[in-house]
Design an enzyme around this catalytic site. Structure first.
Site, short mmCIF file in Angstrom:
data_model
loop_
_atom_site.label_atom_id
_atom_site.label_comp_id
_atom_site.label_asym_id
_atom_site.label_seq_id
_atom_site.Cartn_x
_atom_site.Cartn_y
_atom_site.Cartn_z
N HIS A 189 36.04 36.84 -68.41
CA HIS A 189 35.20 36.71 -69.60
C HIS A 189 33.99 37.63 -69.56
CE1 HIS A 189 36.67 33.29 -71.78
NE2 HIS A 189 35.51 33.03 -72.34
N LYS B 255 42.03 22.54 -75.96
CA LYS B 255 41.17 23.48 -76.69
C LYS B 255 41.63 24.91 -76.44
CE LYS B 255 37.33 26.19 -77.27
NZ LYS B 255 37.08 27.56 -76.83
N GLU C 132 35.70 34.77 -79.92
CA GLU C 132 35.54 34.60 -78.47
C GLU C 132 36.22 35.73 -77.70
OE1 GLU C 132 36.46 30.62 -77.10
OE2 GLU C 132 36.88 31.33 -75.08
N ASP D 1 44.97 26.82 -93.03
CA ASP D 1 43.95 25.78 -92.90
C ASP D 1 43.83 25.39 -91.42
OD1 ASP D 1 42.55 23.39 -92.84
OD2 ASP D 1 43.48 22.58 -94.65
C1 MEV Z 1 37.81 28.55 -73.30
O1 MEV Z 1 37.64 28.88 -74.64
C2 MEV Z 1 39.11 27.84 -73.08
C3 MEV Z 1 39.34 27.31 -71.66
O2 MEV Z 1 38.23 26.47 -71.30
C4 MEV Z 1 40.62 26.51 -71.70
C5 MEV Z 1 40.88 25.73 -70.42
O3 MEV Z 1 39.92 25.36 -69.72
O4 MEV Z 1 42.07 25.49 -70.16
C6 MEV Z 1 39.38 28.41 -70.66
#
Ligand code: MEV
Length: 417
Positions: free
Chosen positions: A363, A249, A71, A265
């Protein structure tokens, strides 16, 4: 910098050898025969870019952090957040003793509570049996340390669960713990008069916690309003599971990338992290934020990190070995401390970007380059594509294709001029 320059810098900073640098840089760090021995039915290997996150000071030490991830923006974001805490001394981090839990499921025990007592009374002998499977681990101070029992009610009746705590030292520990649990099973059957089914490690590694905390300088963050924005974003995550899942995430973007780069892992760490987030019945943020008296942002993180520097792919994959060397970590606990710091940095960067400008602007520069390649742009056209897209366009495959088409047409016509 070019890739060549970067690897030269990494070599100079970390003292890795030419062969170690080659393992990462050659993009073929995994020999065919090694790949063929790692899993079954091997037909090849997939390559994921390894980037180096910079600016990290962890417990007073400058660390370069290899991250393997597909990513865009993750490596840049971690580096950027790490920069914002440098003037405040960087990250402080600790990792508890690397204890993993093994579980033995016992069924059909006539009197489970009495059987549990018999197991506990034999703890010393049972620990010796476990430790007999791994004298090397015991010699370095690790090994099975405690036996516990629980009686649980399930949809298939009562079960006795025997748990062992194993200090795995520098290994992740799954093989060690599983071997101990399997070896112990017949003795448990004898003591309990029950039948053992599962004998397996638990990935909810609550005894192997990593913690990191840092103060992020208000000015570097962009001022009071940015600090308020990050606190609002954090409050949203704490109050709402849909948001909190994405919030966590983002944390795992950093932690998993380091886990992958070091041959660990990733699934064990991911499942442990999310289960830990849910340990109180809800689903909580793995990070916490508050303001200090000067208005700076203080962030902290706590989660289980079952990562090793010994055993499995960490010991066999040349690129993973080189990654450990680049980080300069000497123990699994040090590795977990750095990983927790990266998780905190990654989360801070995401919350800042989201609350200030939205994630897409950052991004999109890389994303638009990827889309441009898909739309048929040649490498020499990529900077021009990004420039023409500017900040005004929505970056979709259609808009990027249009720009690529324009540039191609202009190139063609200038050839004819
Ligand atoms: C993207 O890979 C991760 C985010 O969505 C985390 C978040 O929203 O805090 C940018």
């Amino acid at each position: 910098m070019t890739m060549d320059k970067r690897i030269e810098k990494v070599k100079a900073f970390t003292g890795i050898t030419d062969a170690e640098a080659e393992a990462v840089y050659s993009m073929s760090g995994l020999p065919r025969d090694l790949a063929d021995r790692m899993i079954e039915n091997v037909v090849g290997a997939i390559q994921i870019p390894v980037g180096i996150a910079t600016n990290f000071i962890v417990n007073g030490k400058e660390i370069l952090v290899p991250m393997a991830i597909e990513e865009p923006s993750v490596v840049a974001a971690a580096s950027n957040a790490a920069r914002m805490t440098r003037v405040m001394g960087g990250f402080h981090a600790t990792a508890s003793t690397p204890v993993m839990i093994g579980q033995i499921q016992v069924l059909g025990v006539p009197d489970p509570h009495a059987a549990a007592q018999r197991v506990l009374a034999e703890s010393e002998r049972l620990l010796d049996i476990c430790n007999g499977t791994n004298p090397t681990l015991v010699k370095v101070g690790g090994g099975a340390k405690e036996v516990r029992t629980r009686v649980i009610n399930t949809i298939r009746g009562q079960m006795l669960i025997v748990e062992i705590d194993v200090d795995c030292r520098d290994a992740m520990g799954a093989n060690t713990v599983n071997t101990m649990a399997e070896t112990l099973a017949p003795y448990i059957e004898e003591l309990t008069k029950g039948r053992v089914r599962l004998r397996i490690i638990s990935n909810l590694a609550v005894k192997r916690l990593a913690r990191a905390w840092a103060t992020f300088d208000k000015e570097s963050l962009g001022g009071d309003e940015v600090v308020e924005g990050i606190l609002d974003a954090y409050a949203f995550a704490e109050a709402d599971q849909y948001r909190c899942t994405t919030h966590n995430k983002g944390i795992m973007n950093g932690i998993t990338a380091v886990a992958l780069a070091t041959g660990n892992d990733t699934r064990a760490i991911e499942s442990g992290a999310h289960s830990y987030a849910a340990r109180n019945g809800g689903y909580e943020s793995l990070t916490k934020y508050a303001k200090d008296k000067d208005g700076n942002l203080v962030g902290s993180i706590e989660l289980p990190i079952a990562a090793g520097i010994l055993g499995g792919a960490t010991s066999t994959h040349p690129a993973a070995k080189a990654a450990i060397k680049i980080m300069g970590v000497k123990t699994a606990q040090e590795l977990a401390s750095v990983m927790a710091s990266v998780g905190l940095a990654q989360n801070l960067a995401a919350l800042r970007a989201l609350s200030v400008e939205g994630i897409n602007r950052g991004h999109m520069k890389l994303h638009s380059r990827n889309l441009a390649v898909l739309a048929g742009a040649t490498p020499d056209m990529l900077d021009e594509v990004v420039k023409r897209l500017g900040t005004g366009h929505a970056v979709t495959f259609d808009t990027v294709s249009e720009v690529v088409k324009q540039i191609k047409a202009e190139k063609e016509s200038s050839k004819h001029d």
